[in-house]
Design a protein around this motif. Structure first.
Motif, short mmCIF file in Angstrom:
data_model
loop_
_atom_site.label_atom_id
_atom_site.label_comp_id
_atom_site.label_asym_id
_atom_site.label_seq_id
_atom_site.Cartn_x
_atom_site.Cartn_y
_atom_site.Cartn_z
N ASP A 106 0.83 -1.22 0.00
CA ASP A 106 0.00 0.00 0.00
C ASP A 106 0.86 1.26 0.00
O ASP A 106 0.58 2.24 0.71
N GLY A 107 1.95 1.21 -0.78
CA GLY A 107 2.82 2.37 -0.91
C GLY A 107 3.76 2.61 0.25
O GLY A 107 4.47 3.62 0.27
N LYS A 108 3.83 1.68 1.20
CA LYS A 108 4.67 1.85 2.38
C LYS A 108 5.63 0.68 2.52
O LYS A 108 5.23 -0.48 2.38
N SER A 109 6.90 0.98 2.79
CA SER A 109 7.89 -0.08 2.99
C SER A 109 7.60 -0.82 4.29
O SER A 109 7.36 -0.21 5.33
N THR A 110 7.63 -2.15 4.21
CA THR A 110 7.24 -2.99 5.34
C THR A 110 8.28 -4.09 5.56
O THR A 110 8.84 -4.62 4.60
N LEU A 111 8.51 -4.43 6.81
CA LEU A 111 9.43 -5.50 7.19
C LEU A 111 8.63 -6.75 7.50
O LEU A 111 7.73 -6.73 8.35
N ILE A 112 8.92 -7.84 6.82
CA ILE A 112 8.23 -9.11 7.02
C ILE A 112 9.26 -10.22 7.13
O ILE A 112 10.25 -10.25 6.41
N GLY A 113 9.03 -11.14 8.06
CA GLY A 113 9.99 -12.21 8.30
C GLY A 113 9.60 -13.52 7.63
O GLY A 113 8.44 -13.75 7.26
N LEU A 114 10.61 -14.38 7.47
CA LEU A 114 10.40 -15.75 7.01
C LEU A 114 10.41 -16.67 8.23
O LEU A 114 11.13 -16.41 9.20
N GLN A 138 3.31 -13.65 7.07
CA GLN A 138 1.96 -13.15 6.85
C GLN A 138 1.72 -12.99 5.35
O GLN A 138 2.66 -12.80 4.57
N ASP A 139 0.49 -13.13 4.96
CA ASP A 139 0.12 -12.96 3.56
C ASP A 139 0.11 -11.48 3.20
O ASP A 139 -0.43 -10.66 3.95
N ILE A 140 0.74 -11.15 2.08
CA ILE A 140 0.81 -9.75 1.67
C ILE A 140 0.50 -9.63 0.19
O ILE A 140 0.55 -10.61 -0.56
N ASN A 141 0.18 -8.43 -0.21
CA ASN A 141 -0.01 -8.09 -1.62
C ASN A 141 0.91 -6.91 -1.92
O ASN A 141 0.51 -5.75 -1.85
N GLY A 142 2.18 -7.23 -2.22
CA GLY A 142 3.16 -6.19 -2.44
C GLY A 142 4.38 -6.73 -3.16
O GLY A 142 4.47 -7.92 -3.48
N LYS A 143 5.32 -5.84 -3.43
CA LYS A 143 6.53 -6.20 -4.16
C LYS A 143 7.75 -6.06 -3.25
O LYS A 143 7.81 -5.17 -2.41
N PRO A 144 8.75 -6.96 -3.43
CA PRO A 144 9.99 -6.83 -2.65
C PRO A 144 10.78 -5.60 -3.06
O PRO A 144 10.79 -5.22 -4.24
N VAL A 145 11.40 -4.96 -2.09
CA VAL A 145 12.22 -3.77 -2.35
C VAL A 145 13.51 -3.89 -1.54
O VAL A 145 13.66 -4.75 -0.67
N SER A 146 14.46 -3.03 -1.86
CA SER A 146 15.71 -3.00 -1.11
C SER A 146 15.52 -2.16 0.15
O SER A 146 14.59 -1.37 0.26
N GLY A 147 16.44 -2.34 1.09
CA GLY A 147 16.38 -1.60 2.35
C GLY A 147 17.73 -1.67 3.04
O GLY A 147 18.71 -2.15 2.48
N PRO A 148 17.80 -1.18 4.26
CA PRO A 148 19.08 -1.16 4.99
C PRO A 148 19.68 -2.56 5.11
O PRO A 148 18.99 -3.52 5.47
N LYS A 149 20.96 -2.67 4.82
CA LYS A 149 21.66 -3.94 4.95
C LYS A 149 22.33 -4.12 6.31
O LYS A 149 22.90 -5.18 6.59
N TRP A 150 22.27 -3.07 7.13
CA TRP A 150 22.82 -3.15 8.48
C TRP A 150 21.77 -2.70 9.47
O TRP A 150 21.12 -1.68 9.28
#
Length: 389
Positions: A106-114, A138-150
Motif C-alpha cells: 500500500d505504498g509503504k515499505s514494510t518489514l516481514i519475516g520468514l 503473513q500474507d501480503i499483496n506487495g513487491k519486494p524492495v531493497s532496504g538497509p543492509k545493516w
C-alpha cells in the motif's frame, strides 16, 4: 578479548575476485571480511610486541600470530558529536538477517519475516535432510524492495524476541551507506607528463557514512569498525584495505552483551535460532560439517538438529598470507546474516553449553574461527508444533 574501534579516514577499498573491468559499481563497495581485519589487528599486535616482519629469522613468531584469536568485524555507528568511549549497545550494527524481507505494501515499505512452516499431508518439497521450507510470516499483496543492509544490534535482539520492529526503526537505527567512492586512475609518463596508453583502472571505495535523510544534507553519523583481539595493541593508526589507506585505532569497552535471560529462554524453548554476524565458511558449502555429530565447536554435550535455514548466495573469499608472503587460495563464504533454525536434542542442553554459544565462532575449521569467521548470535526458538503453521 580487547576491543577496538577502527575508524577509516578515507573510503575503504576491499578487493573482490572480479576483474578490474567489472568492479566499478555499488556492489564492489564491500565491508571488510574477517580475514582482512584479522590480518590488520595481528599486524598491529606483532608490531606492538616488537616483531620485525622484514626479518626472515622471525618467521616462527610471525606464524605464531595466526593462533591469536580475533573476533568481528561488526560495524558501529558514531554520531559526529560523540566520542567512541561513550558508545552504547544500540550503536553496534550487524548485517541484516537473511530471514528478514522488505516489501512495499500500500505504498509503504514494510518489514516481514520468514519462518519455517510445517507441510500438510498432501504437500512436499525437495529440501535435503527433511528441512522445513520457509514462508512469509503473513500474507501480503506487495513487491519486494531493497532496504538497509545493516541493523542496530538492539533491533535484531527485539526482532528475535518477537517485539515490534518496523521498517522505519530499522532505517533510522541501522546503516544505509552513501554512494560508493569511484575513482579513475591513470599512469603518467614522468618525462612527457602525458598518460600512458592502456594504463587506466578504477577503484570502488566504501564510504563510512550514514546516508543523510535529505540529499542536500551532510551526514551526521559516521560508521567505524568494531573488532577484538586477544592481545595487546598500543599503536593508534593502521593501514586498512587497498592502497594502504589510513584508519585510526581506539581502544574501547564496547562489545555485544548477552541478554540476561537468554540461557533460560533457550532451554525452555527446546530450540534456538543462530544468526551469523560475520561471513561463514563450512566444509560442506552451506551445511556445517559439525552437524554430522550434532555438537557445535566448543561444546561437549549439546546436540543440535538442523530444521531450517535461510542462506543468501555465496561470496568469493581470498587474501594475502602474511606468514608465507603469498596469496591465499580462494574459498566460498556464506554471507553474513545467514540464519539457521535448530532443535535441541532432549536432555543435552545445559546452561554452561548454551552460554558458550554467545558470540562464538562456529565454522568447521579452527583457523577460520580464529580469524573471526562465523560469529554467532543465538536466540531462543520454540519448536512446539502448535506454534508452527
Amino acid at each position: 578479548m580487547n576491543y577496538f574501534v577502527l575508524n577509516p579516514l578515507d573510503p575503504l577499498i576491499i578487493r573482490s575476485s572480479r576483474p578490474f573491468e567489472a568492479i566499478s559499481d555499488a556492489e564492489a563497495a564491500k565491508f571488510p571480511p574477517p580475514s582482512t581485519i584479522a590480518g590488520a589487528l595481528r599486524n598491529l599486535h606483532g608490531r606492538t610486541i616488537g616483531i620485525d616482519f622484514n626479518d626472515s629469522n622471525k618467521k616462527e613468531q610471525i606464524e605464531a600470530l595466526l593462533d591469536v584469536p580475533v573476533t568481528g568485524p561488526l560495524a558501529v555507528k558514531i554520531p559526529v558529536d560523540q566520542s567512541a568511549d561513550k558508545l552504547e549497545q544500540k550503536h553496534i550494527l550487524v548485517p541484516k538477517p537473511a530471514d528478514a524481507q522488505y516489501f512495499v505494501v500500500d505504498g509503504k515499505s514494510t518489514l516481514i519475516g520468514l519462518q519455517p512452516e510445517k507441510l500438510n499431508d498432501d504437500e512436499g518439497c525437495d529440501l535435503p535432510n527433511d528441512l522445513r521450507p520457509l514462508f512469509l510470516s503473513q500474507d501480503i499483496n506487495g513487491k519486494p524492495v531493497s532496504g538497509p543492509k545493516w541493523w542496530s544490534l538492539t533491533d535484531l535482539l527485539d526482532w528475535r524476541t518477537g517485539k515490534s520492529v518496523d521498517f522505519g526503526m530499522i532505517k533510522n537505527n541501522g546503516w544505509t551507506p552513501t554512494k560508493p567512492d569511484i575513482r579513475t586512475h591513470v599512469e603518467r609518463d614522468n618525462k612527457t607528463r602525458n598518460s600512458v596508453d592502456g594504463q587506466i583502472f578504477q577503484t570502488t571505495g566504501l564510504t563510512m557514512w550514514q546516508q543523510p535523510d535529505q540529499p542536500q544534507n551532510f551526514p551526521n553519523e559516521r560508521v567505524a569498525i568494531l573488532a577484538g583481539i586477544k592481545g595487546v595493541v598500543s599503536l593508534q593508526a593502521m593501514n586498512l584495505g587497498g592502497e594502504r589507506r589510513l584508519a585510526e585505532v581506539e581502544a574501547c569497552s564496547l562489545c555485544p552483551k548477552r541478554p540476561d535471560n537468554l540461557v533460560q529462554e533457550v532451554i525452555k524453548a527446546g530450540g534456538l535460532i543462530l544468526t551469523f554476524l560475520t561471513p561463514t565458511i563450512f566444509a560442506n558449502g552451506w551445511r556445517p560439517a559439525w552437524l554430522d555429530e550434532g555438537t557445535p565447536p566448543g561444546c561437549e554435550y549439546l546436540k543440535l538438529k538442523l530444521r531450517a535455514a535461510a542462506v543468501d548466495r555465496w561470496q568469493p573469499q581470498s587474501g594475502w598470507d602474511l606468514a608465507s608472503n603469498k596469496p591465499r587460495a580462494s574459498e566460498r563464504m556464506i554471507p553474513a546474516g545467514a540464519t539457521y533454525w535448530f532443535e535441541i536434542v532432549e536432555g543435552t542442553a545445559t546452561e554452561q553449553e548454551i552460554e558458550k554459544l554467545w558470540m562464538a565462532h562456529l565454522c568447521d575449521d579452527k583457523q577460520h574461527n580464529l580469524n573471526g569467521f562465523g560469529l554467532t548470535l543465538p536466540m531462543a526458538y520454540s519448536w512446539n508444533e502448535s506454534n508452527i503453521k
